[in-house]
Write a protein that holds these residues in place. Structure first.
Motif, PDB file in Angstrom:
ATOM      1  N   ASP A 174      75.387  73.065  58.264  1.00  0.00           N
ATOM      2  CA  ASP A 174      75.297  72.910  56.805  1.00  0.00           C
ATOM      3  C   ASP A 174      74.241  71.890  56.375  1.00  0.00           C
ATOM      4  N   VAL A 175      73.716  71.165  57.310  1.00  0.00           N
ATOM      5  CA  VAL A 175      72.748  70.121  56.944  1.00  0.00           C
ATOM      6  C   VAL A 175      71.381  70.758  56.697  1.00  0.00           C
ATOM      7  N   LYS A 176      70.800  70.406  55.562  1.00  0.00           N
ATOM      8  CA  LYS A 176      69.524  71.012  55.173  1.00  0.00           C
ATOM      9  C   LYS A 176      68.361  70.445  55.993  1.00  0.00           C
ATOM     10  N   MET A 177      67.324  71.240  56.092  1.00  0.00           N
ATOM     11  CA  MET A 177      66.052  70.733  56.620  1.00  0.00           C
ATOM     12  C   MET A 177      65.050  70.831  55.467  1.00  0.00           C
ATOM     13  N   ILE A 178      64.513  69.698  55.077  1.00  0.00           N
ATOM     14  CA  ILE A 178      63.629  69.656  53.902  1.00  0.00           C
ATOM     15  C   ILE A 178      62.200  69.366  54.353  1.00  0.00           C
ATOM     16  N   LEU A 179      61.297  70.180  53.870  1.00  0.00           N
ATOM     17  CA  LEU A 179      59.879  69.927  54.129  1.00  0.00           C
ATOM     18  C   LEU A 179      59.262  69.353  52.857  1.00  0.00           C
ATOM     19  N   ILE A 180      58.759  68.120  52.963  1.00  0.00           N
ATOM     20  CA  ILE A 180      58.117  67.476  51.819  1.00  0.00           C
ATOM     21  C   ILE A 180      56.610  67.610  52.029  1.00  0.00           C
ATOM     22  N   THR A 181      55.964  68.381  51.156  1.00  0.00           N
ATOM     23  CA  THR A 181      54.616  68.852  51.479  1.00  0.00           C
ATOM     24  C   THR A 181      53.719  68.895  50.252  1.00  0.00           C
ATOM     25  N   ASN A 182      52.406  68.822  50.486  1.00  0.00           N
ATOM     26  CA  ASN A 182      51.479  68.993  49.362  1.00  0.00           C
ATOM     27  C   ASN A 182      51.007  70.444  49.240  1.00  0.00           C
ATOM     28  N   ALA A 183      51.588  71.341  50.021  1.00  0.00           N
ATOM     29  CA  ALA A 183      51.350  72.792  49.921  1.00  0.00           C
ATOM     30  C   ALA A 183      49.930  73.210  50.288  1.00  0.00           C
ATOM     31  N   SER A 184      49.164  72.329  50.868  1.00  0.00           N
ATOM     32  CA  SER A 184      47.744  72.622  51.112  1.00  0.00           C
ATOM     33  C   SER A 184      47.510  73.550  52.296  1.00  0.00           C
ATOM     34  N   MET A 185      48.529  73.744  53.153  1.00  0.00           N
ATOM     35  CA  MET A 185      48.307  74.490  54.400  1.00  0.00           C
ATOM     36  C   MET A 185      49.170  75.742  54.509  1.00  0.00           C
ATOM     37  N   PHE A 186      49.833  76.125  53.444  1.00  0.00           N
ATOM     38  CA  PHE A 186      50.769  77.248  53.519  1.00  0.00           C
ATOM     39  C   PHE A 186      50.078  78.545  53.945  1.00  0.00           C
ATOM     40  N   HIS A 187      48.785  78.663  53.714  1.00  0.00           N
ATOM     41  CA  HIS A 187      48.081  79.908  54.047  1.00  0.00           C
ATOM     42  C   HIS A 187      47.751  80.011  55.533  1.00  0.00           C
ATOM     43  N   ARG A 188      47.970  78.954  56.302  1.00  0.00           N
ATOM     44  CA  ARG A 188      47.691  78.995  57.746  1.00  0.00           C
ATOM     45  C   ARG A 188      48.854  79.683  58.473  1.00  0.00           C
ATOM     46  N   PRO A 189      48.538  80.587  59.432  1.00  0.00           N
ATOM     47  CA  PRO A 189      49.603  81.362  60.100  1.00  0.00           C
ATOM     48  C   PRO A 189      50.672  80.501  60.774  1.00  0.00           C
ATOM     49  N   HIS A 190      50.293  79.429  61.447  1.00  0.00           N
ATOM     50  CA  HIS A 190      51.320  78.646  62.151  1.00  0.00           C
ATOM     51  C   HIS A 190      52.230  77.914  61.154  1.00  0.00           C
ATOM     52  N   LEU A 202      57.472  77.820  58.188  1.00  0.00           N
ATOM     53  CA  LEU A 202      58.259  77.960  56.956  1.00  0.00           C
ATOM     54  C   LEU A 202      59.369  78.988  57.146  1.00  0.00           C
ATOM     55  N   GLU A 203      59.064  80.045  57.901  1.00  0.00           N
ATOM     56  CA  GLU A 203      60.093  81.065  58.163  1.00  0.00           C
ATOM     57  C   GLU A 203      61.233  80.479  59.003  1.00  0.00           C
ATOM     58  N   ILE A 204      60.872  79.708  60.014  1.00  0.00           N
ATOM     59  CA  ILE A 204      61.910  79.081  60.855  1.00  0.00           C
ATOM     60  C   ILE A 204      62.735  78.097  60.023  1.00  0.00           C
ATOM     61  N   LEU A 205      62.040  77.359  59.187  1.00  0.00           N
ATOM     62  CA  LEU A 205      62.717  76.408  58.301  1.00  0.00           C
ATOM     63  C   LEU A 205      63.741  77.151  57.439  1.00  0.00           C
ATOM     64  N   ASP A 206      63.299  78.266  56.849  1.00  0.00           N
ATOM     65  CA  ASP A 206      64.172  79.036  55.960  1.00  0.00           C
ATOM     66  C   ASP A 206      65.408  79.545  56.695  1.00  0.00           C
ATOM     67  N   ALA A 207      65.256  79.887  57.952  1.00  0.00           N
ATOM     68  CA  ALA A 207      66.389  80.412  58.732  1.00  0.00           C
ATOM     69  C   ALA A 207      67.356  79.300  59.138  1.00  0.00           C
ATOM     70  N   ASN A 208      67.014  78.065  58.834  1.00  0.00           N
ATOM     71  CA  ASN A 208      67.846  76.926  59.248  1.00  0.00           C
ATOM     72  C   ASN A 208      68.157  76.005  58.069  1.00  0.00           C
ATOM     73  N   GLN A 209      68.657  76.601  57.010  1.00  0.00           N
ATOM     74  CA  GLN A 209      69.016  75.853  55.796  1.00  0.00           C
ATOM     75  C   GLN A 209      67.818  75.045  55.281  1.00  0.00           C
ATOM     76  N   GLY A 210      66.659  75.685  55.301  1.00  0.00           N
ATOM     77  CA  GLY A 210      65.446  74.975  54.899  1.00  0.00           C
ATOM     78  C   GLY A 210      65.239  74.939  53.397  1.00  0.00           C
ATOM     79  N   GLU A 211      64.565  73.896  52.959  1.00  0.00           N
ATOM     80  CA  GLU A 211      64.115  73.794  51.567  1.00  0.00           C
ATOM     81  C   GLU A 211      62.685  73.295  51.600  1.00  0.00           C
TER      82      GLU A 211
END
Ligand code: SF4
Length: 295
Positions: free
Chosen positions: A135-151, A156-165
């Motif tokens: 139940d514990v969230k994983m939060i990514l605090i980001t400036n969104a500058s690299m979201f277009h990079r494949p890795h 982000l997908e792995i984060l989402d599968a693990n209670q990510g925000e």
């Protein structure tokens, strides 16, 4: 929202840890276990309000994955067993806040610039699972500058599968103000496009720090333009679950930067709420803090 005195204590180090540190988080109402993926203090933004202490060089230059995972493992044990609150720094934590809220990837720079970002998110998820903290969230605090990079997308997908925000920084409405505040070669358009693309897949939290520069709060036009950018995202199918409006709470990079007054934060919160219909939360600042945190 008022700031609890302990909320000012964002010391990056905890005992001998180099990558993992506990924070009583004013925004999450509990303990946030922070993971610093930028021990070299290098960032692809150079925000005028940045609160990372860059006058001294860090001894740790690179992320050492096995060390980081060991520190995370130990920290989760210490927090969940309540041992953290026997430490003098945390002994006055109010009972209601004696809870583990999240694991947060932030640090002394932009976490998504770490080249093994996806693998690291996966490994940290495994540690969390091992502790039974589904139940514990994983939060990514980001400036969104690299979201277009494949890795990063994989991460982000792995984060989402693990209670990510995803808590993404957006704190300008115009290119000129963005350049004045973030001081980066990354175009404003790229940030907006990245936020829209991510928000079409997952609900994002927007983090918006506004401040006074040379004594002046952001102009009415800038505040309106900020609301317009948010509306454009939602109009194009982006989901924004919350907008956090906050201001400077610890000593900033530039001495021309000072916090907004509480009434100015309140007015901006109301404006964003009225103009966008989004959920908006305001946080007041102060400059009493002594330790550094980038965001
Ligand atoms: S505030 Fe965050 S994004 Fe801006 S320079 Fe500091 S660490 Fe980088």
């Amino acid at each position: 929202m008022k700031t609890h005195p302990l909320h000012q204590r964002h010391d990056r180090r905890f005992d001998q840890n180099r990558f993992v540190y506990p924070v009583l988080s004013r925004r999450s109402g509990g303990i946030s276990v922070g993971i610093n993926l930028n021990p070299d203090k290098i960032c692809n933004f150079d925000c005028i309000y940045c609160q990372v202490e860059r006058t001294s060089q860090s001894e740790t230059r690179f992320v050492e994955t096995s060390q980081l995972l060991e520190e995370l493992d130990q920290m989760l044990s210490i927090v969940t067993a309540g041992e953290l609150f026997t430490e003098s720094r945390f002994s006055s934590t109010p009972p209601l806040l004696r809870r583990l809220n999240d694991i947060a990837f932030s640090g002394d720079g932009e976490p998504t610039t770490y080249r093994n970002f996806d693998m690291l998110i996966e490994s940290c998820s495994e540690v969390k699972r091992r502790h039974g903290l589904d139940d514990v969230k994983m939060i990514l605090i980001t400036n969104a500058s690299m979201f277009h990079r494949p890795h990063v997308q994989r991460g982000l997908e792995i984060l989402d599968a693990n209670q990510g925000e995803i808590w993404a920084k957006l704190e300008a409405g115009t290119d000129a103000y963005y350049q004045q505040v973030e001081r980066t070669s990354i175009p404003f358009r790229q940030i907006l496009d990245n936020i829209l693309a991510a928000a079409r897949r997952w609900p994002l939290v927007i983090q918006a720090l506004f401040m006074r520069i040379d004594g002046q709060p952001p102009s009415g036009e800038e505040q309106q333009a900020f609301c317009d950018r948010l509306r454009e995202i939602t109009d194009q199918g982006g989901q924004l679950s919350l907008v956090q409006v906050y201001t400077v709470a610890r000593p900033p990079a530039e001495s021309t930067v000072t916090p907004l007054e509480e009434t100015e934060v309140d007015r901006l919160v109301e404006l964003v709420r009225q103009q966008t219909g989004l959920a908006v939360q305001g946080y007041y600042g102060s400059l009493q803090g002594i330790s550094a945190d980038g965001d």
